[in-house]
Design an enzyme around this catalytic site. Sequence first.
Site, PDB file in Angstrom:
ATOM      1  N   ASP A  83       0.488   2.295  -1.723  1.00 47.94           N
ATOM      2  CA  ASP A  83       1.095   1.090  -1.163  1.00 47.94           C
ATOM      3  C   ASP A  83       2.478   0.805  -1.749  1.00 47.94           C
ATOM      4  OD1 ASP A  83      -1.291   0.759   0.136  1.00 47.94           O
ATOM      5  OD2 ASP A  83      -1.764  -1.186  -0.748  1.00 47.94           O
ATOM      6  N   ASP A  84       3.292   0.168  -0.932  1.00 51.77           N
ATOM      7  CA  ASP A  84       4.515  -0.547  -1.338  1.00 51.77           C
ATOM      8  C   ASP A  84       5.798   0.278  -1.379  1.00 51.77           C
ATOM      9  OD1 ASP A  84       2.669  -2.550  -1.565  1.00 51.77           O
ATOM     10  OD2 ASP A  84       2.916  -2.870  -3.713  1.00 51.77           O
TER      11      ASP A  84
ATOM     12  N   HIS B 236       2.907  -2.171   6.272  1.00 49.96           N
ATOM     13  CA  HIS B 236       2.484  -3.059   5.168  1.00 49.96           C
ATOM     14  C   HIS B 236       3.405  -4.291   5.135  1.00 49.96           C
ATOM     15  CE1 HIS B 236       0.103  -3.682   1.573  1.00 49.96           C
ATOM     16  NE2 HIS B 236       1.081  -3.510   0.723  1.00 49.96           N
TER      17      HIS B 236
ATOM     18  N   HIS C 245       6.560  -7.499   2.478  1.00 52.51           N
ATOM     19  CA  HIS C 245       5.375  -7.594   1.604  1.00 52.51           C
ATOM     20  C   HIS C 245       4.901  -9.044   1.476  1.00 52.51           C
ATOM     21  CE1 HIS C 245       2.692  -6.708  -1.846  1.00 52.51           C
ATOM     22  NE2 HIS C 245       2.616  -5.553  -1.245  1.00 52.51           N
TER      23      HIS C 245
ATOM     24  N   HIS D  87      -0.392   2.892  -6.127  1.00 55.61           N
ATOM     25  CA  HIS D  87       0.886   2.297  -5.698  1.00 55.61           C
ATOM     26  C   HIS D  87       2.056   3.201  -6.078  1.00 55.61           C
ATOM     27  CE1 HIS D  87      -1.790  -1.137  -5.571  1.00 55.61           C
ATOM     28  NE2 HIS D  87      -0.914  -1.740  -4.779  1.00 55.61           N
TER      29      HIS D  87
HETATM   30 ZN   LIG Z   1       1.217  -4.070  -1.326  1.00 50.45          ZN
END
Ligand SMILES: [Zn+2]
Length: 203
Positions: A33-34, A84, A88, A172
């Site tokens: 993620d991210d 996503h 965020h 992440h």
């Molecule tokens: Zn996230």
Amino acid sequence: MFIEQPPWIYRVLFPGAIWRIPSKEKCVYLTFDDGPIPRITPWVLDLLDKYQIKATFFCVGDNVRKHPEIYRMILDRGHQTGNHTFNHIQGLRFWTTNYLANIKKAGEYIQSNLYRPPHGHMRFPQLLLLRKLYKIIMWDVVTRDYSPHKTPDGVFEIVKKYTRNGSVIVFHDSLKAETNMMNSLPRSIEWLQQQGYQFKLFE
Ligand SMILES: [Zn+2]
């Protein structure tokens, strides 16, 4: 509060969302993620190549805007991406219209039918609308690699303790998780491979 393996009571709050894909085969879904983030995402991509596995990257739209070449690299190396949001953002803090607009904006950069809500929160009406447009991918194992209270050993222990057939596992590719992720991901992958897990992408 966040827990490594969300209990059923939490899961039923998000009907239709995917936490785990139960299977007779030994398989897992590795997700990040991210990103995309310079240096970190390319490091992950090299590592995945080394072990010859594929993963799914839930990207932040604004990061894709800033680093389109890294986003391209993710796809060129045969991985999968998901939306996503653009900034965020947490669904609970936004009206549904604004939340969806932020996701739509991210969709201009991320062509995918997969969506993962930042922080795992959404309002119910948001979920109902989003699940018509996307497969909502949650998680079965939260490594907590982003936590300053975790060590790489602790992250690795979470992977070993909670992974089961069909688990969706979250790491992440972010600056916050850098130390924990880089020092636990290689041995986590090795351990999973030793246990016989195949790494799959979402259909
Ligand atoms: Zn996230």
